[in-house]
Scaffold this motif. Structure first.
Motif, PDB file in Angstrom:
ATOM      1  N   ASN A  52       0.832  -1.200   0.000  1.00  0.00           N
ATOM      2  CA  ASN A  52       0.000   0.000   0.000  1.00  0.00           C
ATOM      3  C   ASN A  52       0.869   1.253   0.000  1.00  0.00           C
ATOM      4  O   ASN A  52       0.610   2.204  -0.733  1.00  0.00           O
ATOM      5  CB  ASN A  52      -0.941  -0.014   1.197  1.00  0.00           C
ATOM      6  CG  ASN A  52      -1.949   1.102   1.161  1.00  0.00           C
ATOM      7  OD1 ASN A  52      -2.411   1.504   0.101  1.00  0.00           O
ATOM      8  ND2 ASN A  52      -2.306   1.605   2.318  1.00  0.00           N
ATOM      9  N   TYR A  78     -16.018   5.294  -6.750  1.00  0.00           N
ATOM     10  CA  TYR A  78     -14.830   4.902  -7.510  1.00  0.00           C
ATOM     11  C   TYR A  78     -13.551   4.950  -6.688  1.00  0.00           C
ATOM     12  O   TYR A  78     -12.547   4.402  -7.091  1.00  0.00           O
ATOM     13  CB  TYR A  78     -14.689   5.771  -8.754  1.00  0.00           C
ATOM     14  CG  TYR A  78     -15.848   5.592  -9.693  1.00  0.00           C
ATOM     15  CD1 TYR A  78     -15.968   4.439 -10.442  1.00  0.00           C
ATOM     16  CD2 TYR A  78     -16.848   6.544  -9.792  1.00  0.00           C
ATOM     17  CE1 TYR A  78     -17.039   4.239 -11.290  1.00  0.00           C
ATOM     18  CE2 TYR A  78     -17.925   6.357 -10.639  1.00  0.00           C
ATOM     19  CZ  TYR A  78     -18.014   5.205 -11.381  1.00  0.00           C
ATOM     20  OH  TYR A  78     -19.072   5.007 -12.207  1.00  0.00           O
ATOM     21  N   SER A  92     -13.224   3.764  -3.580  1.00  0.00           N
ATOM     22  CA  SER A  92     -13.273   2.816  -2.469  1.00  0.00           C
ATOM     23  C   SER A  92     -12.225   1.715  -2.579  1.00  0.00           C
ATOM     24  O   SER A  92     -11.968   1.015  -1.613  1.00  0.00           O
ATOM     25  CB  SER A  92     -14.667   2.208  -2.371  1.00  0.00           C
ATOM     26  OG  SER A  92     -14.958   1.494  -3.554  1.00  0.00           O
ATOM     27  N   ALA A  93     -11.602   1.530  -3.718  1.00  0.00           N
ATOM     28  CA  ALA A  93     -10.637   0.442  -3.920  1.00  0.00           C
ATOM     29  C   ALA A  93      -9.200   0.937  -3.947  1.00  0.00           C
ATOM     30  O   ALA A  93      -8.350   0.329  -4.571  1.00  0.00           O
ATOM     31  CB  ALA A  93     -10.968  -0.290  -5.208  1.00  0.00           C
ATOM     32  N   HIS A  94      -8.886   2.016  -3.252  1.00  0.00           N
ATOM     33  CA  HIS A  94      -7.543   2.589  -3.330  1.00  0.00           C
ATOM     34  C   HIS A  94      -6.465   1.649  -2.804  1.00  0.00           C
ATOM     35  O   HIS A  94      -5.355   1.642  -3.305  1.00  0.00           O
ATOM     36  CB  HIS A  94      -7.485   3.929  -2.603  1.00  0.00           C
ATOM     37  CG  HIS A  94      -7.653   3.811  -1.130  1.00  0.00           C
ATOM     38  ND1 HIS A  94      -8.886   3.745  -0.549  1.00  0.00           N
ATOM     39  CD2 HIS A  94      -6.745   3.712  -0.133  1.00  0.00           C
ATOM     40  CE1 HIS A  94      -8.728   3.614   0.744  1.00  0.00           C
ATOM     41  NE2 HIS A  94      -7.455   3.588   1.034  1.00  0.00           N
ATOM     42  N   THR A  95      -6.759   0.830  -1.791  1.00  0.00           N
ATOM     43  CA  THR A  95      -5.761  -0.109  -1.279  1.00  0.00           C
ATOM     44  C   THR A  95      -5.400  -1.147  -2.329  1.00  0.00           C
ATOM     45  O   THR A  95      -4.228  -1.478  -2.517  1.00  0.00           O
ATOM     46  CB  THR A  95      -6.274  -0.810  -0.005  1.00  0.00           C
ATOM     47  OG1 THR A  95      -6.605   0.183   0.955  1.00  0.00           O
ATOM     48  CG2 THR A  95      -5.225  -1.724   0.583  1.00  0.00           C
ATOM     49  N   PHE A  96      -6.397  -1.650  -3.049  1.00  0.00           N
ATOM     50  CA  PHE A  96      -6.137  -2.618  -4.121  1.00  0.00           C
ATOM     51  C   PHE A  96      -5.328  -1.975  -5.243  1.00  0.00           C
ATOM     52  O   PHE A  96      -4.384  -2.565  -5.754  1.00  0.00           O
ATOM     53  CB  PHE A  96      -7.448  -3.176  -4.671  1.00  0.00           C
ATOM     54  CG  PHE A  96      -7.243  -4.080  -5.845  1.00  0.00           C
ATOM     55  CD1 PHE A  96      -6.762  -5.368  -5.666  1.00  0.00           C
ATOM     56  CD2 PHE A  96      -7.489  -3.634  -7.134  1.00  0.00           C
ATOM     57  CE1 PHE A  96      -6.554  -6.203  -6.753  1.00  0.00           C
ATOM     58  CE2 PHE A  96      -7.282  -4.458  -8.226  1.00  0.00           C
ATOM     59  CZ  PHE A  96      -6.808  -5.756  -8.032  1.00  0.00           C
TER      60      PHE A  96
END
Length: 77
Positions: A15, A53, A55-59
């Protein structure tokens, strides 16, 4: 014990590597085109006012980190 190490590697290490990479290129890109900049904290933990859009920043950070590490391995081998 293996799960803890795996979580550390993916959720913390990758991350931060991916978020830092995004922050560097995002800051340069946004400076060149006079767009509003995000803080380093927002690249790592997500925007202060998230929408669907974001919500997936960790991925996304993890995926960018994996690509970055692969590029480094290819360059240095």
């Amino acid at each position: 014990m293996g799960e803890i190490i795996g979580e550390f590697i993916f959720y913390v290490l990758l991350n931060y590597i991916g978020g830092t990479t995004r922050w560097i290129f995002g800051s340069i890109w946004r400076s060149l085109f006079n767009k509003p900049k995000y803080t380093y904290k927002e690249y790592i933990y997500g925007p202060q006012e998230p929408d669907f859009y974001d919500s997936a920043h960790t991925f996304i950070n993890g995926a960018i980190a994996v690509v970055f590490v692969i590029i480094l391995v290819v360059i240095f081998t």
